[in-house]
Write a protein that holds these residues in place. Structure first.
Motif, mmCIF file in Angstrom:
data_model
loop_
_atom_site.group_PDB
_atom_site.id
_atom_site.type_symbol
_atom_site.label_atom_id
_atom_site.label_comp_id
_atom_site.label_asym_id
_atom_site.label_seq_id
_atom_site.Cartn_x
_atom_site.Cartn_y
_atom_site.Cartn_z
ATOM 1 N N TYR A 151 -9.267 8.079 4.292
ATOM 2 C CA TYR A 151 -8.954 7.035 3.316
ATOM 3 C C TYR A 151 -9.774 7.308 2.062
ATOM 4 O O TYR A 151 -10.996 7.438 2.118
ATOM 5 C CB TYR A 151 -9.288 5.645 3.879
ATOM 6 N N GLY A 153 -10.558 5.920 -1.856
ATOM 7 C CA GLY A 153 -10.394 4.845 -2.835
ATOM 8 C C GLY A 153 -11.270 3.655 -2.525
ATOM 9 O O GLY A 153 -12.205 3.727 -1.724
ATOM 10 N N THR A 221 -4.368 6.241 0.431
ATOM 11 C CA THR A 221 -5.041 5.628 -0.707
ATOM 12 C C THR A 221 -4.331 4.329 -1.062
ATOM 13 O O THR A 221 -3.233 4.044 -0.579
ATOM 14 C CB THR A 221 -5.084 6.564 -1.925
ATOM 15 N N VAL A 245 -6.037 11.013 -5.428
ATOM 16 C CA VAL A 245 -5.402 11.830 -4.399
ATOM 17 C C VAL A 245 -4.382 12.736 -5.079
ATOM 18 O O VAL A 245 -3.384 12.264 -5.636
ATOM 19 C CB VAL A 245 -4.725 10.941 -3.337
ATOM 20 N N HIS A 260 0.359 5.053 1.535
ATOM 21 C CA HIS A 260 -0.040 4.218 0.400
ATOM 22 C C HIS A 260 0.550 2.838 0.646
ATOM 23 O O HIS A 260 1.719 2.706 0.991
ATOM 24 C CB HIS A 260 0.506 4.800 -0.900
ATOM 25 N N GLU A 269 -4.398 6.512 -9.006
ATOM 26 C CA GLU A 269 -4.958 6.769 -7.675
ATOM 27 C C GLU A 269 -4.264 7.914 -6.948
ATOM 28 O O GLU A 269 -4.817 8.509 -6.028
ATOM 29 C CB GLU A 269 -4.932 5.500 -6.811
#
Length: 302
Positions: A151, A153, A221, A245, A260, A269
């Motif tokens: 993961y 973020g 993310t 990413v 996502h 992101e």
């Protein structure tokens, strides 16, 4: 009565059963088992997927839906959440609620002890998102045990729920790479690590992108600006920039799928190449929000 306010309150066998039932609905095998039931949806913040998932899921199960907007109830004139919950419990069978604060408001709704309350996202946790995530991973890999998930973020409500859920499965390796100052809240990190100790999983969090292991099964993310929030630091984008990413992450994990929770912002992101590429399961993941919502409604309403 069964509420779903935090995954921490959900026994392992119930978590596993909810994922199994969501897969059942994803395969088109579910039946309209909620005829005669009325489900209320109350969203104090914007929502596309979660609100639609619970509305469509309830209708597909044969229930009827009453939708409340953020200004529709007497809460805005000072009626207490407990009194509102007590009134609603005499008229509807379940309440799906998205708040803008802690879970305390949801607990107040649930204090009446008669009407199940479902957390459709609070500031700390997004439990139904995690159920959709697990359903997506299980559908792709045929199991959740022994998966390796990265993961990248902010340690937001989606990340917290993912930590609470995946840490329950044997052999899972769950690694969080979060920007400095934007990590998982300590309470969720402690609970996830306690789960991992019990299950034989591992949960690791670092605040950089160096020395990444290889061969992740999934890379996940979320949007950098979480729905309904803002960041006090005017330079926060500089802190987040190394955590984008991009396809470079697939050099070490060429077989990884991409997740996502959406909405996505291409070029922030995640790169468009990843989100729209062959590894992306993000839009199938969004479909599973409805299948998971159906499983939760069936579980809460018996």
């Amino acid at each position: 009565m069964k509420n779903l306010i935090s995954l921490s309150d959900l026994p392992d066998d119930n978590l596993h059963a909810l994922v199994s039932d969501a897969l059942h609905h994803a395969a088109g095998a579910g039946e309209p088992s909620l005829h005669g039931r009325i489900v209320g949806t109350y969203f104090r913040a914007t929502s596309t997927r979660t609100r639609t998932a619970f509305t469509a899921g309830a209708l597909r199960l044969g229930a009827q839906v009453i939708a409340f907007g953020p200004e529709d109830m007497q809460l805005v004139t000072g009626e207490s959440t407990r009194d509102t919950g007590r009134v609603l419990s005499g008229m509807i069978d379940a309440l799906v609620a998205r708040t803008t604060g802690s879970t305390e408001e949801l607990l107040d709704f649930a204090a009446q002890g008669r009407m199940p309350v479902i957390n459709a996202m609070s500031a700390g946790e997004h439990p139904t998102q995690a159920l959709a995530d697990l359903t997506t991973l299980h559908e792709r890999f045929g199991q959740l045990e022994d998966l390796s998930v990265l993961y990248v973020g902010e340690g937001n409500s989606t990340a917290a729920a993912l930590a609470l859920a995946l840490s329950r499965y044997r052999g899972v390796h769950l690694q969080f790479r979060t920007p400095p100052g934007y990590g998982l809240p300590a309470e969720y990190s402690r609970q996830a690590n306690a789960n991992a100790t019990r299950s034989g999983a591992t949960v690791i969090e670092r605040h950089d992108m160096a020395d990444l292991p290889k061969d992740f099964d999934a890379i996940y993310t979320t949007r950098w600006q979480t729905t309904g929030t803002s960041k006090p630091d005017p330079n926060w984008r500089t802190v987040f920039a190394p955590f984008q990413v991009s396809s470079a992450l697939w050099e070490g994990s060429p077989k990884a799928v991409f997740l996502h929770d959406l909405p996505a912002h291409r070029g922030e992101e995640v790169s468009a190449e990843v989100l729209d590429g062959p590894a992306s399961l993000a839009f199938r993941q969004a479909e599973h929000k409805m299948h998971s919502a159906m499983a939760v409604l069936r579980w809460c309403l018996g």
